[in-house]
Design an enzyme around this catalytic site. Structure first.
Site, short mmCIF file in Angstrom:
data_model
loop_
_atom_site.label_atom_id
_atom_site.label_comp_id
_atom_site.label_asym_id
_atom_site.label_seq_id
_atom_site.Cartn_x
_atom_site.Cartn_y
_atom_site.Cartn_z
CG ASP A 1 -25.70 60.04 78.13
OD1 ASP A 1 -26.48 59.47 77.36
OD2 ASP A 1 -25.10 61.09 77.85
CG ASP B 1 -29.65 58.29 73.59
OD1 ASP B 1 -28.64 58.19 74.33
OD2 ASP B 1 -30.35 59.30 73.56
#
Length: 455
Positions: free
Chosen positions: A140, A339
């Protein structure tokens, strides 16, 4: 009623007119290319070799190359809904958190992005401790602190997972971080601490946007990324209580910008990854220095005020089917967070509506269908081949990427873009648009790199 032959002629005429046959701005792809593969087709493809770079296979959580993490793959509708919620959380800059207790005092812990709304998509296998214990972790870029579920963990306090809980008492290289150490003070300064009592181990706590949380001991241990590649003193959270995260992975590797991240702890902050176009083969996560990498286009890396974890790029133009959209620079002024956990790209209002209009015009031969969370979806049933317009994104400094066709543009028949907010707000570059590119985060030089057809 028109004859089938006449309808066929009209359809061919429409396609050639709309798509500008022969101009190279459209690609004809078999409809089967939209379907995920069911068999893992190969090993990781390593782009270049040098002594300071390690490559870790990276796979989609629900693809055929992934470990068996879950018996229930979520529907596309559920995945889109989670991704949209994650996108909304990112661009809102919202802050909320949880309360824990340290030294008898209440401590407020701000919410971080991390596993927010469960939309993280890609996992890697690494090993912790001595002897090394394999663990499946999600990656992440929207989180910094890495963590594992650890023993002891009372029944019902930790979520089910495929692998055994990590037991620090069985690792000869494990140690808890002391409460008054510099590392613990830095953890607290970066809003991951849970309070500190002299003589006790340093505590950590993470609360996520969807009210999930994990709490435990800030620790260090040996992290094995690949055979022969070890981080001897890797700092991470050993979680003894975790709430509402029930997806059977073992932990998380944070790739944000703060010092707790894996990138900062290995190689000084630089890393890259490649997300494959389909789920039939692994991509990779590459950590460490890249000496004079070739084949990349580069654009400046920005930051989000008040959100130090994130890194941004700034769009300067979008091209659809060979035609550049008529957009002013102000349409992109808020920048876009890159992201790994958001599926669809969030564009500011003016830019998104212009893109949607151009894409729909280019795809007018196909029937629009309602979806709910996304507004440009097509019923492609019955088509052997589909003609898809190319989409190119140009960033500040002139770096241009041509999105993979069709897997970097369409997902489950839907345009992989959504409206994220008003002009001037922050957008998000989602993982569908990033597919097949090696995306290089060079934090020391404050620049992003994109290398096409990397996996």
């Amino acid at each position: 009623m028109a004859s089938p032959l006449l309808l066929s002629i009209l359809l061919c005429f429409n396609l050639s007119t709309v798509h500008g046959a022969g101009n190279g701005s459209f690609v004809t792809v078999p409809s089967s290319s939209f379907e995920p593969e069911t068999v893992c087709s190969g090993a990781i493809v390593k782009p270049e070799q040098n002594g300071s770079t390690v490559y870790v296979p990276l796979v989609h959580r629900h693809g055929p190359c992934a470990p068996s993490l879950s018996t229930n793959t979520p529907s596309f509708a559920v995945m889109f809904r989670r991704s949209h919620a994650r996108l909304n959380y990112i661009v809102s800059g919202a802050t909320r958190g949880m309360e824990t207790y340290g030294d008898g005092k209440k401590v407020s812990v701000p919410a971080h992005l991390g596993t927010s709304v469960n939309s993280l998509e890609y996992v890697a296998k690494v090993s912790f401790g001595t002897p090394a214990l394999p663990q499946i972790v999600v990656i992440d870029t929207g989180s910094d602190l890495s963590w594992l579920q650890c023993k002891p963990c009372s029944s019902g306090q930790c979520s089910p997972q495929k692998d055994p809980l990590f037991d620090p008492s069985h690792s000869s290289t494990y140690s808890a971080v002391p409460c008054l150490s510099d590392e613990c003070k830095k953890l607290t300064a970066d809003a991951y601490g849970s309070g500190c009592t002299n003589g006790k181990p340093c505590g950590f706590a993470i609360s996520y946007a969807d009210v999930t949380s994990t709490v435990g001991t800030y620790s260090k241990n040996k992290l094995t990324l690949a055979p022969g590649t070890i981080v001897k003193n890797f700092y991470f959270g050993c979680g003894h209580s975790k709430s509402s995260v029930r997806h059977l992975f073992d932990g998380l590797l944070g790739l944000g910008r703060l010092s707790e991240s894996l990138g900062a702890q290995y190689g000084g902050g630089g890393f890259s990854y490649c997300l494959p176009a389909v789920n039939s083969k692994p991509g990779f996560l590459a950590l460490g220095a890249r000496r004079n990498p070739s084949g990349f286009v580069f654009t400046p890396m920005g930051r989000v005020p008040g959100q130090p974890t994130f890194s941004t790029v700034t769009l300067s133009g979008i091209t659809v089917g060979g035609k550049k959209l008529d957009l002013r620079p102000s349409a992109f002024s808020g920048g876009m967070i890159v992201d790994s956990g958001t599926v669809v790209t969030g564009l500011q209002s003016t830019a998104y509506r212009a893109l949607r209009s151009a894409f729909r015009k280019a795809m007018e031969a196909y029937r629009l269908v309602p979806h709910g969370d996304l507004d440009t979806c097509y019923n492609l049933t019955g088509y052997k081949n589909v003609v898809v317009p190319k989409i190119a994104m140009t960033f500040s400094g002139g770096a241009t990427i041509n999105l993979d066709v069709p897997n970097g543009i369409l997902v489950n028949g839907c345009l992989a873009f959504a409206e994220s907010g008003q002009d001037g707000s922050t957008g998000v570059l989602g993982n569908v648009n990033q597919r097949t590119f090696e995306v290089l985060f060079n934090t020391s030089a404050s620049k992003f790199g994109f290398r096409a057809k990397a996996c």
